[in-house]
Every structure is written in structure tokens, then in C-alpha cells.
Scaffold this motif. Structure first.
Motif, PDB file in Angstrom:
ATOM      1  N   LEU A  27       0.709  -0.876  -0.150  1.00  0.00           N
ATOM      2  CA  LEU A  27       0.315   0.261   0.342  1.00  0.00           C
ATOM      3  C   LEU A  27       0.646   1.366  -0.255  1.00  0.00           C
ATOM      4  CD1 LEU A  27      -2.745  -0.478   3.059  1.00  0.00           C
ATOM      5  CD2 LEU A  27      -2.701  -1.501   0.676  1.00  0.00           C
ATOM      6  N   VAL A  28       0.890   2.483  -0.397  1.00  0.00           N
ATOM      7  CA  VAL A  28       0.603   3.483  -0.870  1.00  0.00           C
ATOM      8  C   VAL A  28       0.124   4.671   0.450  1.00  0.00           C
ATOM      9  CG1 VAL A  28       2.355   5.516  -1.614  1.00  0.00           C
ATOM     10  CG2 VAL A  28       2.967   3.084  -2.187  1.00  0.00           C
ATOM     11  N   GLU A  29       0.506   5.114   1.108  1.00  0.00           N
ATOM     12  CA  GLU A  29      -0.804   5.994   1.572  1.00  0.00           C
ATOM     13  C   GLU A  29      -0.502   6.975   1.097  1.00  0.00           C
ATOM     14  OE1 GLU A  29      -2.355   5.824   6.057  1.00  0.00           O
ATOM     15  OE2 GLU A  29      -0.434   6.828   6.432  1.00  0.00           O
ATOM     16  N   ASN A  30      -0.722   8.209   0.489  1.00  0.00           N
ATOM     17  CA  ASN A  30      -0.678   9.372  -0.288  1.00  0.00           C
ATOM     18  C   ASN A  30      -1.582  10.141   0.856  1.00  0.00           C
ATOM     19  OD1 ASN A  30       0.820  11.017  -2.193  1.00  0.00           O
ATOM     20  ND2 ASN A  30      -1.740  11.283  -3.113  1.00  0.00           N
ATOM     21  N   MET A  31      -1.579  11.667   1.031  1.00  0.00           N
ATOM     22  CA  MET A  31      -1.973  12.938   1.448  1.00  0.00           C
ATOM     23  C   MET A  31      -1.620  11.950   2.823  1.00  0.00           C
ATOM     24  SD  MET A  31      -4.747  13.413  -1.140  1.00  0.00           S
ATOM     25  CE  MET A  31      -4.621  13.843  -2.161  1.00  0.00           C
ATOM     26  N   SER A  32      -1.131  11.079   3.449  1.00  0.00           N
ATOM     27  CA  SER A  32      -0.702  10.822   5.003  1.00  0.00           C
ATOM     28  C   SER A  32      -0.621  12.351   5.801  1.00  0.00           C
ATOM     29  CB  SER A  32       0.934  10.376   4.792  1.00  0.00           C
ATOM     30  OG  SER A  32       1.254   9.336   5.832  1.00  0.00           O
ATOM     31  N   TYR A  33       0.282  13.267   5.774  1.00  0.00           N
ATOM     32  CA  TYR A  33      -0.197  13.913   7.155  1.00  0.00           C
ATOM     33  C   TYR A  33       0.315  15.539   5.893  1.00  0.00           C
ATOM     34  CZ  TYR A  33       4.791  13.198   6.426  1.00  0.00           C
ATOM     35  OH  TYR A  33       6.126  12.912   5.967  1.00  0.00           O
ATOM     36  N   HIS A  34      -0.355  16.714   6.375  1.00  0.00           N
ATOM     37  CA  HIS A  34       0.113  17.212   6.086  1.00  0.00           C
ATOM     38  C   HIS A  34       1.167  18.270   6.713  1.00  0.00           C
ATOM     39  CE1 HIS A  34      -1.306  22.004   4.911  1.00  0.00           C
ATOM     40  NE2 HIS A  34      -0.488  21.808   3.391  1.00  0.00           N
ATOM     41  N   ALA A  45       4.726   3.462   1.422  1.00  0.00           N
ATOM     42  CA  ALA A  45       5.145   4.397   1.070  1.00  0.00           C
ATOM     43  C   ALA A  45       4.056   5.691   2.170  1.00  0.00           C
ATOM     44  CB  ALA A  45       6.312   5.358  -0.063  1.00  0.00           C
ATOM     45  N   GLN A  46       5.047   6.860   2.856  1.00  0.00           N
ATOM     46  CA  GLN A  46       3.765   7.373   3.551  1.00  0.00           C
ATOM     47  C   GLN A  46       4.136   9.072   3.055  1.00  0.00           C
ATOM     48  OE1 GLN A  46       4.125   6.429   7.262  1.00  0.00           O
ATOM     49  NE2 GLN A  46       1.650   6.475   7.865  1.00  0.00           N
ATOM     50  N   ILE A  47       3.501   9.315   1.553  1.00  0.00           N
ATOM     51  CA  ILE A  47       3.576  10.932   1.153  1.00  0.00           C
ATOM     52  C   ILE A  47       2.754  11.725   1.448  1.00  0.00           C
ATOM     53  CG2 ILE A  47       3.858  11.700  -1.307  1.00  0.00           C
ATOM     54  CD1 ILE A  47       5.803   9.475  -1.514  1.00  0.00           C
ATOM     55  N   PRO A  48       3.557  12.899   2.122  1.00  0.00           N
ATOM     56  CA  PRO A  48       2.461  13.975   2.663  1.00  0.00           C
ATOM     57  C   PRO A  48       1.943  14.758   1.597  1.00  0.00           C
ATOM     58  CG  PRO A  48       5.209  14.707   2.718  1.00  0.00           C
ATOM     59  CD  PRO A  48       4.849  13.084   2.251  1.00  0.00           C
ATOM     60  N   LEU A  49       0.476  15.476   1.664  1.00  0.00           N
ATOM     61  CA  LEU A  49      -0.148  16.854   1.215  1.00  0.00           C
ATOM     62  C   LEU A  49       0.828  17.412   1.164  1.00  0.00           C
ATOM     63  CD1 LEU A  49      -2.408  17.142  -0.474  1.00  0.00           C
ATOM     64  CD2 LEU A  49      -3.552  18.245   1.936  1.00  0.00           C
ATOM     65  N   HIS A  50       1.142  17.760   0.190  1.00  0.00           N
ATOM     66  CA  HIS A  50       2.470  19.198  -0.362  1.00  0.00           C
ATOM     67  C   HIS A  50       1.834  19.951  -1.377  1.00  0.00           C
ATOM     68  CE1 HIS A  50       5.921  21.793   0.533  1.00  0.00           C
ATOM     69  NE2 HIS A  50       5.514  20.936   2.052  1.00  0.00           N
ATOM     70  N   ARG A  51       1.829  21.429  -1.390  1.00  0.00           N
ATOM     71  CA  ARG A  51       1.990  21.995  -2.453  1.00  0.00           C
ATOM     72  C   ARG A  51       2.815  21.990  -2.840  1.00  0.00           C
ATOM     73  NH1 ARG A  51       1.147  28.268  -1.334  1.00  0.00           N
ATOM     74  NH2 ARG A  51       1.645  29.257  -3.157  1.00  0.00           N
ATOM     75  N   GLU A  75      13.269  16.457  -0.383  1.00  0.00           N
ATOM     76  CA  GLU A  75      12.743  15.329   0.675  1.00  0.00           C
ATOM     77  C   GLU A  75      11.041  13.810   0.015  1.00  0.00           C
ATOM     78  OE1 GLU A  75       9.935  15.101   5.037  1.00  0.00           O
ATOM     79  OE2 GLU A  75      11.699  16.813   4.673  1.00  0.00           O
ATOM     80  N   HIS A  76      10.799  14.832  -0.792  1.00  0.00           N
ATOM     81  CA  HIS A  76       9.573  14.614  -0.970  1.00  0.00           C
ATOM     82  C   HIS A  76       9.025  13.491  -2.568  1.00  0.00           C
ATOM     83  CE1 HIS A  76       7.353  18.518  -0.269  1.00  0.00           C
ATOM     84  NE2 HIS A  76       6.533  17.551   0.794  1.00  0.00           N
ATOM     85  N   ALA A 135      12.502   6.258  -2.617  1.00  0.00           N
ATOM     86  CA  ALA A 135      12.301   4.993  -2.184  1.00  0.00           C
ATOM     87  C   ALA A 135      11.508   4.708  -1.706  1.00  0.00           C
ATOM     88  CB  ALA A 135      12.658   5.523  -0.282  1.00  0.00           C
ATOM     89  N   MET A 136      10.480   4.445  -2.272  1.00  0.00           N
ATOM     90  CA  MET A 136       9.199   3.697  -2.626  1.00  0.00           C
ATOM     91  C   MET A 136       9.344   3.123  -3.631  1.00  0.00           C
ATOM     92  SD  MET A 136       5.174   5.135  -3.349  1.00  0.00           S
ATOM     93  CE  MET A 136       5.901   5.380  -6.084  1.00  0.00           C
ATOM     94  N   ALA A 137       9.930   3.144  -5.177  1.00  0.00           N
ATOM     95  CA  ALA A 137      10.234   2.719  -6.120  1.00  0.00           C
ATOM     96  C   ALA A 137      10.956   1.609  -5.923  1.00  0.00           C
ATOM     97  CB  ALA A 137      10.360   3.503  -7.547  1.00  0.00           C
ATOM     98  N   GLU A 138      11.925   2.059  -5.094  1.00  0.00           N
ATOM     99  CA  GLU A 138      12.997   0.575  -4.934  1.00  0.00           C
ATOM    100  C   GLU A 138      12.555  -0.287  -3.821  1.00  0.00           C
ATOM    101  OE1 GLU A 138      17.174   1.958  -3.766  1.00  0.00           O
ATOM    102  OE2 GLU A 138      16.892   3.797  -5.274  1.00  0.00           O
TER     103      GLU A 138
END
Ligand SMILES: Nc1ncnc2c1ncn2[C@@H]1O[C@H](COP(=O)(O)OP(=O)(O)OP(=O)(O)O)[C@@H](O)[C@H]1O
Length: 356
Positions: free
Chosen positions: A260-267, A297-303, A323-324, A330-333
Motif C-alpha cells: 500500500l502507498v498512503e498518499n496525503m498521509s499528513y500535511h 510509502a507515506q507521502i505527505p500532502l504538499h503544495r 524530501e518528497h 525509496a518507494m520505487a526501490e
């Protein structure tokens, strides 16, 4: 050049190097480490993982107790893995589906950055926009106005941008025309995209699937020789409930779910750096545990992620040091290594025949 078996003590020594993308006995696997008659030793990483390759090179250079005298070279040579659907797509070694149970969770953003992340490991990568009802890959790659070349009135040539080959229904017709298609038409159009695109030889083809878990998604999953599937979700209960359906759909058609990829994990506020869990917290982690899946991966919600994709230059290429971008790399690897360690390698010598 004749390949020789490497000295056993070299493999044992290399096994001391550990990394989240490797198993503890990685160097002892057949074919990963070999030597040539020129006294050089070669490590062939069988999946796209540039950071891992760099770290391994640095580790080798820093060790004082190396058991062999010759040079040790590290290369990346992704292998072809077996799939449930037997007919391969010509020239394509591995196909990764990126899906979401629910629309708007960032599936296409994840798919595009995943494909570019794999390409950053010097793999040859393509992306197929199968989101027939809302193709967004051309906009995300800045190729909306690309002219699609066709050879012999049949073979569509993918569009190259940022080192990535792409094809999308969006190159063939307006989004409004595609949006009115019903199931069989959409599925036929997809078949054509899959089988009549002349991909160059690719290590990975990332497929951006249409959101949802209905008939069309099920049919597409059965038509393609998928090596694995990645499910994108947000931490929100609603998205997680749909992500569960996505995992169940792939299990039904025997396609391995990589994780699973958690997108918009945090802002993170771009003004003050304050972190806020806008869509809740811990949901994807709990679901991953429940299903025995990896949280990739946990990808933040970022502008910036949104702005980069809106300008046609996704974060992985727009700011590779950010950082993003590092999270996507890292997710791809992690995805490429997971596929390899959980898959069965098909020997390179087997020739591909084209799906008709
Ligand atoms: N991590 C993120 N940070 C900021 N914006 C994001 C992020 N992920 C996605 N977005 C933005 O959210 C919107 C929806 O993203 P995207 O198109 O990738 O979703 P999707 O799940 O593919 O949607 P659909 O179901 O319609 O195909 C886009 O405007 C995108 O730029």
C-alpha cells in the motif's frame, strides 16, 4: 566471456552488507555475483535500485578486509519475472499496476512519480495511462500537445519525456469523448493501447489504472500480464474501505499485491512547517498489518507535489534532492525489490512473442 563461480568467501563477505531492499543471504543467490576471466568481480542487482547500488559501492570501498584482490563492480540489470497471464507484451519485462479503490486519492501522481523513480535507477521505463475515463498522465508529464507517431498505420509510438516513455488515450482523443465510453468499448480501447503500442525494450511498464474495483478494472487486471499491483489510499476510512476492495480484486485474479502507498498521509504547512494529520492517522498501517502487506510509502500532502505535477514536471525530476522526491525514490526501490524477491525469474534467453 566465460562466467566463473565466485569464491564462496566473497559471497559470505558481501552478505554482511544489509539493506531494507535485500535479503540476509542476497549475495549467495544464483547469478547475482559472478566473476570473469579478467579477475574482475561483478554484482548484478536484479531490480532497479540506484540508492542501494551506491550504498553498496561505498560499503565495498570502505571495507579493509576484502577477501578478493580484483575490482568489484556493481551493475543494475532488472530481470523478467513470471506472471499469471502467460502472454507477455513485446519488449516489456515487468508490468506494475497502480490502482486505488477510490478516485482522487493521488493514484496518477503516485504512478508518474513511481515510473520516474524507477527510471532514476537507470532502468528503462514506460507508463501506460489506462485511466480511460480521466487520462491525466499527458498533463502530468507536460506532453498534452505531443503528436503521436504511428508506424505502418498500426503501431503507435510512445511519447518520450523526462526519460520516460508514455502512452495514453489522452494522446488519441479528447477526455470528453473517452468519458462517455461504456465498459466493452473502454476495454477494447485499452486492449489496443496495450497491444498496438511499439514500446522500446523496457524493464518496467507502470500502468495507471482507472479508479475503482468494478468490471472494467477486473477485466483489465485479467487482460494484462501483471507482475504486481500497488494500491494507493489515503488514511481516510472511506478510502481505506475501497482500498480493501482493490486488494481483494487482485487476489481474485491472482496478481500479487506489492503493498500500500498512503498518499496525503499528513500535511506540512509550507509557511510554518506545522504537521497536521488531515485525513486521520495510522489507517493504512493497520490495514497493511491486517492483510500482511507492506506499507511502501507515506507521502505527505504538499503544495509542491501538486505544483510540480501541474506544470508537467513531477517532483522526482523537478527537485530530485527534495524530501518528497526521496520518498518516491525509496518507494520505487522498495517496489522493484519486493517484486524480485517475491517473484520467479524467467531466464533472459526466452524470446518474447507479441500478443495478438
Ligand atoms: N501528495 C500530494 N500532495 C499534494 N497534492 C497531491 C498529492 N497527491 C495528489 N495530489 C493532487 O491531488 C489531485 C488528484 O491527484 P491524482 O489525479 O493523482 O488522483 P487520482 O487518484 O489519480 O485521481 P482519479 O481517480 O481522478 O484518476 C491532483 O490535483 C494532484 O496534483
Amino acid at each position: 566471456m566465460r562466467q566463473l563461480t565466485p569464491p564462496q568467501q566473497l559471497c559470505i563477505w558481501l552478505n554482511q552488507f544489509s539493506h531494507p531492499c535485500l535479503r540476509s543471504d542476497w549475495a549467495s543467490q544464483p547469478g547475482l555475483v559472478y566473476t570473469h576471466e579478467d579477475d574482475r568481480y561483478h554484482i548484478e542487482l536484479p531490480f532497479a535500485a540506484n540508492t542501494l547500488a551506491d550504498e553498496l559501492r561505498q560499503w565495498i570501498a570502505a571495507q579493509a578486509d576484502r577477501p578478493v584482490a580484483g575490482d568489484i563492480c556493481v551493475h543494475i540489470v532488472p530481470k523478467t519475472l513470471q506472471t499469471q497471464v502467460a502472454s507477455p507484451v513485446k519488449g516489456v519485462k515487468n508490468i506494475i499496476a497502480v490502482t486505488s479503490g477510490k478516485g482522487g486519492v493521488g493514484k496518477s501522481t503516485t504512478a508518474v512519480n513511481l515510473a520516474l523513480g524507477l527510471a532514476a535507477s537507470h532502468a528503462r521505463v514506460g507508463i501506460l495511462d489506462a485511466d480511460i475515463y480521466g487520462p491525466s498522465v499527458p498533463m502530468m508529464l507536460g506532453t498534452v500537445h505531443a503528436e503521436l507517431a504511428v508506424r505502418d498505420e498500426r503501431w503507435m509510438q510512445p511519447v518520450l519525456s523526462h526519460g520516460l516513455y508514455s502512452h495514453s488515450i489522452g494522446y488519441l482523443m479528447s477526455q470528453d469523448d473517452a468519458a462517455v465510453w461504456r465498459g466493452p468499448m473502454a476495454s477494447k480501447a485499452f486492449q489496443q493501447l496495450l497491444n498496438e503500442t511499439e514500446w522500446p525494450s523496457l524493464d518496467y511498464l507502470v500502468v495507471d489504472m482507472p479508479p475503482g474495483t468494478g468490471d472494467i478494472q477486473l477485466t483489465l487486471s485479467q487482460q494484462m500480464p501483471l507482475t504486481g499491483a500497488v494500491v494507493v489510499t489515503t488514511p481516510q476510512d472511506l478510502a481505506l474501505a475501497d482500498a480493501r476492495k482493490g486488494v481483494a480484486m487482485f487476489e481474485k485474479v491472482n496478481v500479487p499485491v506489492v503493498g500500500l502507498v498512503e498518499n496525503m498521509s499528513y500535511h506540512i504547512c509550507s509557511q510554518c512547517g506545522h504537521r497536521e494529520d488531515l485525513f486521520g492517522t495510522g489507517g493504512a498501517e493497520k490495514m497493511a498489518q491486517e492483510y500482511g502487506l507492506s506499507l511502501l510509502a507515506q507521502i505527505p500532502l504538499h503544495r509542491q507535489v501538486r505544483e510540480d505535477i501541474d506544470t508537467g514536471c513531477p517532483t522526482v525530476v523537478a527537485r530530485p534532492e527534495s524530501e518528497h522526491a526521496q520518498l518516491y525514490l525509496a518507494m520505487a526501490e522498495r517496489i522493484a525489490s519486493h517484486l524480485y524477491w517475491h517473484g520467479q525469474v524467467i531466464p533472459d534467453a526466452i524470446p518474447f512473442t507479441h500478443l495478438k
